[in-house]
Write a protein that holds these residues in place. Structure first.
Motif, PDB file in Angstrom:
ATOM      1  N   ARG A  48      16.972 -12.291  14.306  1.00 40.99           N
ATOM      2  CA  ARG A  48      15.914 -11.403  14.786  1.00 40.99           C
ATOM      3  C   ARG A  48      15.862 -10.115  13.965  1.00 40.99           C
ATOM      4  NH1 ARG A  48      13.189 -12.682  19.258  1.00 40.99           N
ATOM      5  NH2 ARG A  48      13.970 -14.366  20.572  1.00 40.99           N
ATOM      6  N   GLN A  49      14.655  -9.598  13.845  1.00 40.71           N
ATOM      7  CA  GLN A  49      14.464  -8.353  13.102  1.00 40.71           C
ATOM      8  C   GLN A  49      15.075  -7.193  13.891  1.00 40.71           C
ATOM      9  OE1 GLN A  49      10.437  -7.151  11.550  1.00 40.71           O
ATOM     10  NE2 GLN A  49      10.765  -5.483  13.005  1.00 40.71           N
ATOM     11  N   SER A  50      15.980  -6.465  13.254  1.00 41.83           N
ATOM     12  CA  SER A  50      16.598  -5.308  13.906  1.00 41.83           C
ATOM     13  C   SER A  50      16.252  -4.001  13.204  1.00 41.83           C
ATOM     14  CB  SER A  50      18.119  -5.467  13.952  1.00 41.83           C
ATOM     15  OG  SER A  50      18.661  -5.515  12.643  1.00 41.83           O
ATOM     16  N   GLY A  51      15.550  -4.089  12.080  1.00 34.05           N
ATOM     17  CA  GLY A  51      15.151  -2.897  11.354  1.00 34.05           C
ATOM     18  C   GLY A  51      14.091  -3.229  10.331  1.00 34.05           C
ATOM     19  N   VAL A  52      13.304  -2.245   9.957  1.00 34.08           N
ATOM     20  CA  VAL A  52      12.225  -2.475   9.004  1.00 34.08           C
ATOM     21  C   VAL A  52      11.984  -1.210   8.190  1.00 34.08           C
ATOM     22  CG1 VAL A  52      10.437  -1.803  10.657  1.00 34.08           C
ATOM     23  CG2 VAL A  52       9.847  -3.305   8.764  1.00 34.08           C
ATOM     24  N   VAL A  53      11.605  -1.407   6.931  1.00 35.48           N
ATOM     25  CA  VAL A  53      11.182  -0.301   6.077  1.00 35.48           C
ATOM     26  C   VAL A  53       9.752  -0.610   5.645  1.00 35.48           C
ATOM     27  CG1 VAL A  53      11.706   1.139   4.078  1.00 35.48           C
ATOM     28  CG2 VAL A  53      13.555  -0.070   5.243  1.00 35.48           C
ATOM     29  N   MET A  54       8.796   0.161   6.161  1.00 31.89           N
ATOM     30  CA  MET A  54       7.384  -0.087   5.908  1.00 31.89           C
ATOM     31  C   MET A  54       7.007   0.323   4.482  1.00 31.89           C
ATOM     32  SD  MET A  54       6.439  -1.371   8.755  1.00 31.89           S
ATOM     33  CE  MET A  54       4.651  -1.330   8.615  1.00 31.89           C
ATOM     34  N   PRO A  55       5.904  -0.227   3.951  1.00 28.58           N
ATOM     35  CA  PRO A  55       5.459   0.163   2.607  1.00 28.58           C
ATOM     36  C   PRO A  55       5.286   1.671   2.449  1.00 28.58           C
ATOM     37  CG  PRO A  55       4.273  -1.785   3.331  1.00 28.58           C
ATOM     38  CD  PRO A  55       5.087  -1.316   4.503  1.00 28.58           C
ATOM     39  N   THR A  56       4.811   2.329   3.491  1.00 28.48           N
ATOM     40  CA  THR A  56       4.593   3.780   3.399  1.00 28.48           C
ATOM     41  C   THR A  56       5.903   4.565   3.359  1.00 28.48           C
ATOM     42  OG1 THR A  56       4.408   3.851   5.813  1.00 28.48           O
ATOM     43  CG2 THR A  56       2.360   3.687   4.553  1.00 28.48           C
ATOM     44  N   GLN A  57       7.013   3.919   3.735  1.00 31.82           N
ATOM     45  CA  GLN A  57       8.304   4.606   3.734  1.00 31.82           C
ATOM     46  C   GLN A  57       9.041   4.471   2.414  1.00 31.82           C
ATOM     47  OE1 GLN A  57       9.635   2.562   7.424  1.00 31.82           O
ATOM     48  NE2 GLN A  57       9.923   4.602   8.282  1.00 31.82           N
ATOM     49  N   PHE A  58       8.575   3.561   1.550  1.00 38.76           N
ATOM     50  CA  PHE A  58       9.156   3.444   0.214  1.00 38.76           C
ATOM     51  C   PHE A  58       8.456   4.454  -0.695  1.00 38.76           C
ATOM     52  CE2 PHE A  58      10.468  -0.935   1.466  1.00 38.76           C
ATOM     53  CZ  PHE A  58      11.817  -0.821   1.142  1.00 38.76           C
ATOM     54  N   ASN A  59       9.222   5.325  -1.305  1.00 37.87           N
ATOM     55  CA  ASN A  59       8.654   6.384  -2.142  1.00 37.87           C
ATOM     56  C   ASN A  59       9.328   6.353  -3.504  1.00 37.87           C
ATOM     57  OD1 ASN A  59       7.913   8.897  -3.331  1.00 37.87           O
ATOM     58  ND2 ASN A  59       7.529   9.745  -1.289  1.00 37.87           N
ATOM     59  N   GLU A  60       8.572   5.945  -4.530  1.00 41.68           N
ATOM     60  CA  GLU A  60       9.172   5.856  -5.863  1.00 41.68           C
ATOM     61  C   GLU A  60       9.464   7.223  -6.455  1.00 41.68           C
ATOM     62  OE1 GLU A  60       6.587   4.576  -9.142  1.00 41.68           O
ATOM     63  OE2 GLU A  60       4.947   4.467  -7.685  1.00 41.68           O
ATOM     64  N   ASP A  61       8.735   8.266  -6.024  1.00 41.25           N
ATOM     65  CA  ASP A  61       8.962   9.611  -6.549  1.00 41.25           C
ATOM     66  C   ASP A  61      10.129  10.314  -5.850  1.00 41.25           C
ATOM     67  OD1 ASP A  61       6.783   9.425  -8.332  1.00 41.25           O
ATOM     68  OD2 ASP A  61       5.388   9.926  -6.710  1.00 41.25           O
ATOM     69  N   GLU A  62      10.365   9.958  -4.586  1.00 41.47           N
ATOM     70  CA  GLU A  62      11.468  10.555  -3.831  1.00 41.47           C
ATOM     71  C   GLU A  62      12.292   9.439  -3.186  1.00 41.47           C
ATOM     72  OE1 GLU A  62      10.311  14.637  -1.979  1.00 41.47           O
ATOM     73  OE2 GLU A  62       8.618  13.280  -1.632  1.00 41.47           O
ATOM     74  N   PRO A  63      13.047   8.705  -4.006  1.00 40.73           N
ATOM     75  CA  PRO A  63      13.785   7.543  -3.490  1.00 40.73           C
ATOM     76  C   PRO A  63      14.817   7.902  -2.428  1.00 40.73           C
ATOM     77  CG  PRO A  63      14.513   8.105  -5.706  1.00 40.73           C
ATOM     78  CD  PRO A  63      13.275   8.906  -5.443  1.00 40.73           C
TER      79      PRO A  63
END
Length: 307
Positions: A278-293
């Motif tokens: 089961r999914q226990s965590g997620v990182v959405m596309p908007t939370q990935f930041n190439e400028d501020e990793p």
């Protein structure tokens, strides 16, 4: 009894109590993590979770009892018994287990950014260390008064059991997310998603942001109980080269369509942490930041994915 023996008993008791309470509470708070790591010690999957909960109660109880002078001998006996059983198991399967992490203690994060790596590998040193723990337990118990107050000791055991049950309940509620497929194809072979922890990283091999995000995760140390799987959303033939160029080590699954029927998003990068199916965590596309990793790395740390 000479005062120096009493002091020695107290010091040995504090040492053993610290080790056992730390080990027991660690298993109580995150039983699924230890259960997943227990597979590394060749414990059958169906026994890993019951083992984690049983050890959480036994180790914490031993640590608390040995810390209290009136219960010290009982705590020393319980701690010694647990050490004998543990060393006996490792000795019985020594050839198969040598070099593997014993998963006994969590890593310690202290103030001022101090981290202590508590990992121990199965080998001669581990037996020497556990022998020293047994000696400390023997000193604590032998030079202590005869234990008394069985009813109160049972109350302590019950309190520890209740704490472990409550902690397990909290951990269980975290596993009520989306149900992942039973299995997916990974590197050409089926892999179950119903066991352990799996970090699914969805990416487009021709996406610059995906490449930058993968590159930012390359140097990170993922926890030992996590399997990292990259899932290309298109042109899967370029996936391996993209991950290699980004220096991001991950297995590759071509079951993107199957997974995206459950995990909904528009464009990658996207990531999901799967625990026991089961999914226990997620990182959405908007939370990935190439400028501020550092922002999405902080999320990965918060989810308990990386150190």
């Amino acid at each position: 009894m000479p005062p120096w023996k009493t002091v020695a008993s107290h010091l040995a008791a504090v040492f053993v109590a610290f080790l056992f309470i730390m080990a027991g509470v660690y298993k109580a708070i995150d039983p699924y993590k230890f259960a997943n790591l227990a597979k590394n010690l060749l414990v059958p999957y169906q026994f890993t979770l019951p083992l984690a909960l049983s050890l959480a109660v036994a180790e914490t109880t031993a640590g608390v009892l040995i810390l209290v002078p009136r219960f010290r001998r009982w705590g020393a006996i319980l701690a010694g018994f647990l050490l004998v059983v543990f060393m006996g198991y490792l000795g019985f399967k020594y050839k198969a287990l040598i070099g593997r992490d014993c998963s006994c203690f969590p890593n310690l994060s202290l103030p001022f950014g101090i981290n202590i790596d508590m990992r121990r590998s199965v080998g001669p040193g581990l037996f020497y260390g556990d022998g020293a723990f047994m000696a400390a337990a023997a000193i604590a118990g032998f030079w202590a008064k005869r234990s008394q107050g069985l009813r109160n000791a049972i109350v302590i055991l019950g309190a520890v059991a209740v704490f472990t049950a409550a902690s397990y309940g909290v951990a269980f509620t975290k596993l009520t997310g989306l149900k992942a497929p039973d299995s997916i194809m990974v590197d050409g072979s089926p892999m179950s998603l119903q066991e352990g922890r799996v970090f699914l990283f969805f990416f487009d091999p021709e996406c610059g942001t995906c490449y930058a995000v993968a590159k930012s995760m390359g140097p990170l140390k993922f926890h030992d109980d996590i399997t990292v799987v990259g899932v290309p959303t298109r042109v899967p033939q370029y996936a391996a080269n993209m991950l290699k160029d980004a220096k991001f080590q991950a297995k590759i699954s071509t079951d993107s369509a199957k997974l995206r029927e459950i995990f909904k998003f528009d464009n990658p990068p996207y990531a999901a942490l799967i625990e026991r199916g089961r999914q226990s965590g997620v990182v959405m596309p908007t939370q990935f930041n190439e400028d501020e990793p550092e922002k999405h790395i902080a999320i990965l740390k918060q989810l308990g994915i990386v150190d």
